[in-house]
Design an enzyme around this catalytic site. Sequence first.
Site, PDB file in Angstrom:
ATOM      1  N   GLU A  80       3.838  -6.707   1.923  1.00  0.00           N
ATOM      2  CA  GLU A  80       3.438  -7.140   0.573  1.00  0.00           C
ATOM      3  C   GLU A  80       3.411  -5.961  -0.396  1.00  0.00           C
ATOM      4  O   GLU A  80       2.361  -5.641  -0.949  1.00  0.00           O
ATOM      5  CB  GLU A  80       2.022  -7.726   0.618  1.00  0.00           C
ATOM      6  CG  GLU A  80       1.799  -8.847   1.585  1.00  0.00           C
ATOM      7  CD  GLU A  80       0.321  -9.229   1.697  1.00  0.00           C
ATOM      8  OE1 GLU A  80      -0.560  -8.440   1.299  1.00  0.00           O
ATOM      9  OE2 GLU A  80       0.062 -10.319   2.194  1.00  0.00           O
ATOM     10  N   PRO A  81       4.523  -5.296  -0.610  1.00  0.00           N
ATOM     11  CA  PRO A  81       4.488  -4.132  -1.494  1.00  0.00           C
ATOM     12  C   PRO A  81       4.404  -4.521  -2.962  1.00  0.00           C
ATOM     13  O   PRO A  81       4.979  -5.526  -3.383  1.00  0.00           O
ATOM     14  CB  PRO A  81       5.840  -3.462  -1.220  1.00  0.00           C
ATOM     15  CG  PRO A  81       6.743  -4.605  -0.877  1.00  0.00           C
ATOM     16  CD  PRO A  81       5.884  -5.596  -0.129  1.00  0.00           C
ATOM     17  N   GLY A  82       3.686  -3.750  -3.721  1.00  0.00           N
ATOM     18  CA  GLY A  82       3.618  -3.939  -5.168  1.00  0.00           C
ATOM     19  C   GLY A  82       4.057  -2.671  -5.866  1.00  0.00           C
ATOM     20  O   GLY A  82       5.197  -2.517  -6.307  1.00  0.00           O
ATOM     21  N   ARG A  83       3.139  -1.697  -5.893  1.00  0.00           N
ATOM     22  CA  ARG A  83       3.366  -0.445  -6.611  1.00  0.00           C
ATOM     23  C   ARG A  83       4.702   0.227  -6.255  1.00  0.00           C
ATOM     24  O   ARG A  83       5.420   0.690  -7.133  1.00  0.00           O
ATOM     25  CB  ARG A  83       2.218   0.514  -6.282  1.00  0.00           C
ATOM     26  CG  ARG A  83       2.235   1.773  -7.110  1.00  0.00           C
ATOM     27  CD  ARG A  83       1.237   2.808  -6.574  1.00  0.00           C
ATOM     28  NE  ARG A  83      -0.017   2.251  -6.161  1.00  0.00           N
ATOM     29  CZ  ARG A  83      -1.127   2.216  -6.898  1.00  0.00           C
ATOM     30  NH1 ARG A  83      -1.130   2.741  -8.094  1.00  0.00           N
ATOM     31  NH2 ARG A  83      -2.229   1.684  -6.418  1.00  0.00           N
ATOM     32  N   TYR A 135      -9.426   4.960 -13.104  1.00  0.00           N
ATOM     33  CA  TYR A 135      -9.385   5.703 -11.831  1.00  0.00           C
ATOM     34  C   TYR A 135      -9.189   7.193 -12.038  1.00  0.00           C
ATOM     35  O   TYR A 135      -8.926   7.908 -11.067  1.00  0.00           O
ATOM     36  CB  TYR A 135      -8.213   5.222 -10.964  1.00  0.00           C
ATOM     37  CG  TYR A 135      -8.037   3.735 -10.859  1.00  0.00           C
ATOM     38  CD1 TYR A 135      -8.990   2.936 -10.223  1.00  0.00           C
ATOM     39  CD2 TYR A 135      -6.905   3.112 -11.368  1.00  0.00           C
ATOM     40  CE1 TYR A 135      -8.806   1.572 -10.110  1.00  0.00           C
ATOM     41  CE2 TYR A 135      -6.722   1.741 -11.257  1.00  0.00           C
ATOM     42  CZ  TYR A 135      -7.677   0.980 -10.627  1.00  0.00           C
ATOM     43  OH  TYR A 135      -7.486  -0.375 -10.517  1.00  0.00           O
ATOM     44  N   CYS A 185     -12.538   2.801 -29.125  1.00  0.00           N
ATOM     45  CA  CYS A 185     -13.806   3.497 -29.336  1.00  0.00           C
ATOM     46  C   CYS A 185     -14.570   3.685 -28.029  1.00  0.00           C
ATOM     47  O   CYS A 185     -15.600   3.051 -27.800  1.00  0.00           O
ATOM     48  CB  CYS A 185     -14.641   2.732 -30.341  1.00  0.00           C
ATOM     49  SG  CYS A 185     -13.751   2.592 -31.877  1.00  0.00           S
ATOM     50  N   GLU A 186     -14.042   4.490 -27.148  1.00  0.00           N
ATOM     51  CA  GLU A 186     -14.688   4.839 -25.886  1.00  0.00           C
ATOM     52  C   GLU A 186     -14.260   6.259 -25.534  1.00  0.00           C
ATOM     53  O   GLU A 186     -13.070   6.592 -25.652  1.00  0.00           O
ATOM     54  CB  GLU A 186     -14.192   3.941 -24.743  1.00  0.00           C
ATOM     55  CG  GLU A 186     -14.446   2.488 -24.934  1.00  0.00           C
ATOM     56  CD  GLU A 186     -15.414   1.909 -23.899  1.00  0.00           C
ATOM     57  OE1 GLU A 186     -15.984   2.672 -23.091  1.00  0.00           O
ATOM     58  OE2 GLU A 186     -15.588   0.697 -23.934  1.00  0.00           O
ATOM     59  N   TYR A 217       0.655  -2.059 -12.228  1.00  0.00           N
ATOM     60  CA  TYR A 217      -0.736  -2.093 -12.692  1.00  0.00           C
ATOM     61  C   TYR A 217      -0.861  -1.489 -14.095  1.00  0.00           C
ATOM     62  O   TYR A 217      -1.840  -0.833 -14.424  1.00  0.00           O
ATOM     63  CB  TYR A 217      -1.666  -1.384 -11.691  1.00  0.00           C
ATOM     64  CG  TYR A 217      -1.508  -1.923 -10.292  1.00  0.00           C
ATOM     65  CD1 TYR A 217      -1.944  -3.208  -9.988  1.00  0.00           C
ATOM     66  CD2 TYR A 217      -0.894  -1.185  -9.281  1.00  0.00           C
ATOM     67  CE1 TYR A 217      -1.760  -3.732  -8.712  1.00  0.00           C
ATOM     68  CE2 TYR A 217      -0.718  -1.705  -7.999  1.00  0.00           C
ATOM     69  CZ  TYR A 217      -1.155  -2.978  -7.728  1.00  0.00           C
ATOM     70  OH  TYR A 217      -0.982  -3.503  -6.474  1.00  0.00           O
ATOM     71  N   GLY A 226       0.742  -1.253   0.000  1.00  0.00           N
ATOM     72  CA  GLY A 226       0.000   0.000   0.000  1.00  0.00           C
ATOM     73  C   GLY A 226       0.767   1.294   0.000  1.00  0.00           C
ATOM     74  O   GLY A 226       0.169   2.354  -0.206  1.00  0.00           O
TER      75      GLY A 226
HETATM   76  N1  LLP Z   1      -1.586  -7.062  -0.658  1.00  0.00           N
HETATM   77  C1  LLP Z   1      -2.877  -7.189  -0.970  1.00  0.00           C
HETATM   78  C2  LLP Z   1      -3.717  -8.109  -0.222  1.00  0.00           C
HETATM   79  C3  LLP Z   1      -3.423  -6.392  -2.006  1.00  0.00           C
HETATM   80  O1  LLP Z   1      -4.712  -6.506  -2.296  1.00  0.00           O
HETATM   81  C4  LLP Z   1      -2.595  -5.487  -2.714  1.00  0.00           C
HETATM   82  C5  LLP Z   1      -3.132  -4.663  -3.795  1.00  0.00           C
HETATM   83  C6  LLP Z   1      -1.224  -5.427  -2.352  1.00  0.00           C
HETATM   84  C7  LLP Z   1      -0.753  -6.214  -1.314  1.00  0.00           C
HETATM   85  C8  LLP Z   1      -0.254  -4.504  -3.046  1.00  0.00           C
HETATM   86  O2  LLP Z   1      -0.589  -3.158  -2.853  1.00  0.00           O
HETATM   87  P1  LLP Z   1       0.393  -2.005  -3.373  1.00  0.00           P
HETATM   88  O3  LLP Z   1       1.668  -2.097  -2.581  1.00  0.00           O
HETATM   89  O4  LLP Z   1       0.647  -2.235  -4.809  1.00  0.00           O
HETATM   90  O5  LLP Z   1      -0.347  -0.770  -3.116  1.00  0.00           O
HETATM   91  N2  LLP Z   1      -5.099  -1.512  -9.776  1.00  0.00           N
HETATM   92  C9  LLP Z   1      -4.988  -0.483  -8.760  1.00  0.00           C
HETATM   93  C10 LLP Z   1      -4.353  -1.004  -7.491  1.00  0.00           C
HETATM   94  C11 LLP Z   1      -5.060  -2.198  -6.910  1.00  0.00           C
HETATM   95  C12 LLP Z   1      -4.397  -2.744  -5.674  1.00  0.00           C
HETATM   96  C13 LLP Z   1      -4.950  -4.060  -5.297  1.00  0.00           C
HETATM   97  N3  LLP Z   1      -4.345  -4.688  -4.175  1.00  0.00           N
HETATM   98  C14 LLP Z   1      -4.221   0.691  -9.342  1.00  0.00           C
HETATM   99  O6  LLP Z   1      -3.825   0.630 -10.501  1.00  0.00           O
HETATM  100  O7  LLP Z   1      -4.042   1.696  -8.658  1.00  0.00           O
END
Ligand code: LLP
Length: 418
Positions: free
Chosen positions: A272-275, A315, A340-341, A369, A238
Site C-alpha cells: 500500500e505505498p503512498g509517499r 512535523y 497568522c501563526e 501529503y 511506508g
Molecule cells: N497504509 C496505511 C494503513 C497507512 O496508514 C498509510 C499511511 C499508508 C498505507 C501509506 O503510507 P506511505 O507509503 O505513504 O508511507 N501525513 C504524514 C504521513 C501519514 C501517513 C499515514 N498513513 C506525512 O505527511 O508525513
Amino acid sequence: MVFSYKGGELYCEDVPVSKIADAVGTPFYLYSYSALIDGIKAYLRPLSRIGGIVCYAVKANSNLAVLRTLFREGAGADIVSGGELFRAVRAGVDVKKVVFAGVGKTEEEMAYALRMGILMFNVESVQELEVLDKVAQAEGKKAPVAVRVNPDVDPQTHPYISTGLKESKFGIDVDEALDVYMMASKMEGIEVVGIHCHIGSQITKLSPFVDAVDRVIELVDRLKDKGIGLKYMDIGGGIGIRYKDEEPPTPEQLIDAVADRVKSRGLTLIMEPGRSVVGNAGLFVTRVLYVKKKQNKTFYVVDGAMNDLARPALYNAYHEIVPVKERGGSVVADVVGPVCETGDFLAKGRELPEIERGDLLAVMSAGAYGFAMSSNYNSRPRVCEVLVKGDQFFVVRERERYEDLVRGESIPTFLLEV
Ligand code: LLP
C-alpha cells in the site's frame, strides 16, 4: 530528472514552471505524469513477477487525475474512508483491488464498500469486526476480512507517523490476533481472507519491514495450524523518499527481501505505498511577496502557507526549496507564509540564494501529503493542481474562489433581523 534546470529556468518535463505560474497564478501544486508512472511502475514491475497487488494509498494524493494515472497502469487502492472510495471509483479503480483500512469505519462506509465489492477490509478491533459482521449480514453478504496486526516494531521514523508500536491506536496486538481470527472465522457475515500490517511512514531502512513481516509470518503459520488459511498478506506502505539526503530502500529491494517468505506460504503479497509513489512526482510553487529583514534575520514572505502545505508546520518536515529562475548569492532565511501563526513556515534558517519580491520558489517533494492535507484556514481558497505531460500541462483541480469558501454555509433567519 523530471524537474531540472534548462538555461537557468526550472522545468517540469518540457514545460517551464514559470509559464504555468503565468497561466494559473500562484501558489499551485505541480505533478509530473512521467514521474507518477515511474513511481507506480517501481512497484508494479517487481510485484507482477510474483503475482502481487499494489494498492496505492489514496490519502497521499487523491486528485482524480493522479488516481486515474496510477489505476490505468494497474494499481488498486488503499482507502481509509467512504470519500476515498468514492474518489477511487470516480477515477475508475478496479474494486477488486481495493483494501479498506482505518480504526474508525462507520456502518455506512462498511455498507458502501460491501456494495462496491472491494477486495478486503483491514479490521482494526474486535468491536469493528462485530459491527462489520452485522452490516454484512444485513446486506446479505460476507465481508472479506484481514486483521490488521500490530507487529510492535520500531520503524525509526517521526513519532507522529509511526504506527506499528504496541502503544499506538492502530491494529490488534500480534499476541491477541489469534483469538480474533478464531472469533472471525465463526462469524456468519465474515470471510477471513488475509492479514495486514502497516508500521509507519517515511521509513528509510529495510530492517523494520523485514522484522514486521517475520512476526506476521509467525502468526500466519500459527493460524494455519489452527486450520485458518489465508490468501493475502498486505504489508502496508511506508517506504520513505529522499527529501534531503535520505537513502531509502527501493520497492524492489523490499519485495526481494520478503517475497520468498510470503510465497512459500502460498500468499499473495499486497503493498500500500503512498509517499514513495507520488512524493517526488510533485512540487509546490509559491511566489515571494516580500523580503523582510529584521535585525539580522531575513524572511522570505511567500504566498503559500501552512494551510497549503502543512508538513513543515506539523512535523517540522524538511522540504528542499529552490528558485524557479536560478539566482546567485547566499542568504540564510526563513521562508514563511501569510497565515497568522508562528508555526506557519515552509523552511527555517535555510541557506538560499538572494531572492527578490516577485520571484517564484519551488518547494520540492510535495506530491505526497501536500494538497491532500491542505485546508481553508485563514479563509484561504485552496490552490490549484496542475499535471504536466511532456510539453503540455493540464489544470486538474481549479483554484477555489471566495464563493467556494462559504459554500454550504447559511445565516439563520433570526440573525438577519436587525
Ligand atoms: N497504509 C496505511 C494503513 C497507512 O496508514 C498509510 C499511511 C499508508 C498505507 C501509506 O503510507 P506511505 O507509503 O505513504 O508511507 N501525513 C504524514 C504521513 C501519514 C501517513 C499515514 N498513513 C506525512 O505527511 O508525513
